[in-house]
Design a protein around this motif. Sequence first.
Motif, PDB file in Angstrom:
ATOM      1  N   ALA A 516       0.835  -1.203   0.000  1.00 20.08           N
ATOM      2  CA  ALA A 516       0.000   0.000   0.000  1.00 20.08           C
ATOM      3  C   ALA A 516       0.866   1.249   0.000  1.00 20.08           C
ATOM      4  N   LEU A 517       1.915   1.246   0.803  1.00 20.60           N
ATOM      5  CA  LEU A 517       2.816   2.388   0.874  1.00 20.60           C
ATOM      6  C   LEU A 517       3.483   2.633  -0.478  1.00 20.60           C
ATOM      7  N   LEU A 518       3.965   1.561  -1.097  1.00 21.96           N
ATOM      8  CA  LEU A 518       4.677   1.725  -2.369  1.00 21.96           C
ATOM      9  C   LEU A 518       3.746   2.200  -3.479  1.00 21.96           C
ATOM     10  N   TRP A 519       2.587   1.541  -3.628  1.00 19.72           N
ATOM     11  CA  TRP A 519       1.690   1.919  -4.711  1.00 19.72           C
ATOM     12  C   TRP A 519       1.154   3.329  -4.518  1.00 19.72           C
ATOM     13  N   SER A 520       0.811   3.703  -3.292  1.00 19.94           N
ATOM     14  CA  SER A 520       0.285   5.055  -3.083  1.00 19.94           C
ATOM     15  C   SER A 520       1.373   6.100  -3.311  1.00 19.94           C
ATOM     16  N   THR A 521       2.607   5.790  -2.949  1.00 19.49           N
ATOM     17  CA  THR A 521       3.703   6.732  -3.177  1.00 19.49           C
ATOM     18  C   THR A 521       3.993   6.881  -4.665  1.00 19.49           C
ATOM     19  N   LEU A 522       3.995   5.771  -5.394  1.00 18.50           N
ATOM     20  CA  LEU A 522       4.221   5.848  -6.842  1.00 18.50           C
ATOM     21  C   LEU A 522       3.135   6.683  -7.512  1.00 18.50           C
ATOM     22  N   ILE A 523       1.883   6.479  -7.130  1.00 22.19           N
ATOM     23  CA  ILE A 523       0.794   7.260  -7.713  1.00 22.19           C
ATOM     24  C   ILE A 523       0.902   8.726  -7.295  1.00 22.19           C
ATOM     25  N   GLY A 524       1.307   8.960  -6.045  1.00 18.33           N
ATOM     26  CA  GLY A 524       1.478  10.338  -5.589  1.00 18.33           C
ATOM     27  C   GLY A 524       2.526  11.097  -6.382  1.00 18.33           C
ATOM     28  N   ALA A 525       3.558  10.398  -6.845  1.00 17.56           N
ATOM     29  CA  ALA A 525       4.649  11.043  -7.579  1.00 17.56           C
ATOM     30  C   ALA A 525       4.540  10.861  -9.092  1.00 17.56           C
ATOM     31  N   TRP A 526       3.524  10.165  -9.553  1.00 22.19           N
ATOM     32  CA  TRP A 526       3.412   9.801 -10.976  1.00 22.19           C
ATOM     33  C   TRP A 526       3.149  11.043 -11.843  1.00 22.19           C
ATOM     34  N   PRO A 527       3.804  11.126 -13.039  1.00 17.56           N
ATOM     35  CA  PRO A 527       4.755  10.166 -13.594  1.00 17.56           C
ATOM     36  C   PRO A 527       6.162  10.396 -13.038  1.00 17.56           C
TER      37      PRO A 527
END
Length: 760
Positions: A516-527
């Motif tokens: 959850a931490l990784l996916w939410s962080t990736l989406i938060g910084a995407w792209p």
Amino acid sequence: MKTPRSTYRLQIARDFPLDAAAEVVGYIRDLGADWVYLSPLLTAEPGSNHGYDVVDHSAVDPERGGADGLRRFAEAAREAGLGILVDVVPNHVGVATPERNPWWWDLLTHGRESRYAEAFDVDWDAGDGRIRLPVLGEDDPELRIEDGALCYFEHRFPIAPGTADDGADAATVHARQNYELVPWQRENAELNYRRFFAVSTLAGIRVEEPWVFDESHAEILRWVREGIADGLRIDHPDGLADPGGYLERLAEATDGRYVLVEKILEPGEQLPTHWATAGTTGYDALGDVDRVLVDPAGRAVLDALEAELAGGEADWERMVHDGKRGIADGILESEVRRLVRLLPEVPDAQDALAELLACFPVYRSYLPAGREHLEEAAAKARAARPDLAETIDRLLPLLGDQGHPAAIRFQQTSGAVMAKGVEDTAFYRYGRLVSLNEVGGDPSEFAVTPEEFHRRQQTRQAMTPVSMTTLSTHDTKRGEDTRARIDAFSEVPERWREALTTLRSRAPLGDGPLEALLWSTLIGAWPLSRERAHAYAEKAAREAGTGTTWTAPDEEYERRLHMLVDAAFDDAEASAVVEEFTATVRAAGWSNGLSAKLLQLTMPGVPDVYQGSELWNRSLVDPDNRLPVDYEERRAALARVDGGELPPVDESGVAKLLVTARALRARRDRSELFTRYAPLPVVGEAAAHLIAYDRGGAVTLATRLPIGLERRGGWGDTQVLLPPGAYVDAITGTAIRGGTLRVTDVLTRYPVALLLKEES
């Protein structure tokens, strides 16, 4: 005391030296900042990109431009009308390359007889008269003598006079030195010198000794004396034996200049009022801003999701305790053992000391102030471990005695245990809403109402009106706009649950909270680039320590970890979900980002803009948050908005630069409008979506929970009640009359407004 109206932080390094910084002071002035805020400048380890590993207190780092570079920078700043705030590091020095640090080299050469033995915090008896250096990779190292030094691979160490004159082999010569090279695996439990946290290449120094203060601050005080530095930012005061005494001495030496401290306050904790400081570096303000933009209605769903991912209720308090206890029993065990040696009158004290450290509710106390925190820790420790109650009772009067060496050392240690156990462990094990897992924040506090936000700002105005405020720093876990987008997850928790379920199915890691931490962080910084994503994931997983660690990486776990990251780019279904959910929260993230910035720039305190964050800052944890800044892009954008452009709120981030420039200029040029803090009444069907306050003629209006606002169809009949008078929106130039104002009439182009009362 000269105080800044705002600051702009620059990271000075080999790739961005002082001469490069001098070239951007005109832009910083035009943006509206009042002072420039510089990272550490003293000579650091070669190639250091942060400067917190000082090796020579007597000189400005040549890699950063040297004394001449600092002089040229100061001249440029003065010509631009800017003050200068400089970051200084009193707690520790860099010792990774011993010959670069003359104090450390002398200590290793002469041991207890060194002039600098008093400067370092070494327990000589614990090492049988030698200081242990954890550099070896094996028990039977191949040492050599070369050019008058004892060498191990690329490492060079001094040879004490007369200890190699007989031609003995390297191993024999090593046995005669005042230091002992030991395998790095022994550092956790057996190190006998104080470090910065658990970094063995940063050795603590004792600035409480007058001559150590004098010699380590001579160059810094020259900057103050000669008008180069107008103020100082003090790094990690909690590591010092007597932070209050240090600040008092510094105030005397600087004639009461503006001084800030990097002090992390727990919720409800107050900065010691007896300290000679203007305030903190602003993490407490950061936490307030983030939480007022979080939807409390999303908590139940996100709590249930985290419990599902964790396989049971996610108890943050237990997570904190266990993270801290793991640190006290792990990478900081050597510090706990030193406390044991200082308390011979209490047998078998290690377990009880570690438990007290794990239960300590704040970073540290400052005895005699803060003894109640020790009492609270003792009560919690007794409740958790009744078998330790007797030992705890014997420890308590000793640890509460401000003059006892163990009490001093315990206070220095508790902050390190908190930082490593919470910020660098528990923060990576809790995936509920990761924008809240930020330095200075308590993730268990999910959201605050506008009313509570107002109360906190009124307290700030009354108690620390010139304390710094910030949203991003070189130490934040995620940049301000990464967090602003993640805050919006709280408005669509069910959609986030659905997205995460699909993402986990495409690249399972077997560690729900970290996923959850990784996916939410990736989406938060995407792209973001694949390289940045992989670097972040690896650091986050190793800090969490649930499946892999820095010292014992698990190859299979990390293979799955990197497959997870690659899935975001290469797996069609996962990539589609990332893009779709990013689209769901993108506009809300922009709105939150503008609101957060305007709140931070106009709330009580001295606002800092971290380098480059006048455009969207979707950085991740260091070193990602220290990447180069494109100032040409920012100059061009500023020129366009100064030419009358009102940019759209889009991916370019120019709307944020517009808001930043207008607010900074208002703080600098109309400071008489920022003298108080009064919440303004908001009425109507969407009143909960507006934060409104008057700073004394400058009125801030900021949207919160924008997805919910859109769901309800906009502002409708919502009104804000302004004090009478004529105002101009500094952002759009629109003229506004005081009195009852329909929010929909002012928040048309942007989700924020800064209404400045016109001069009569």
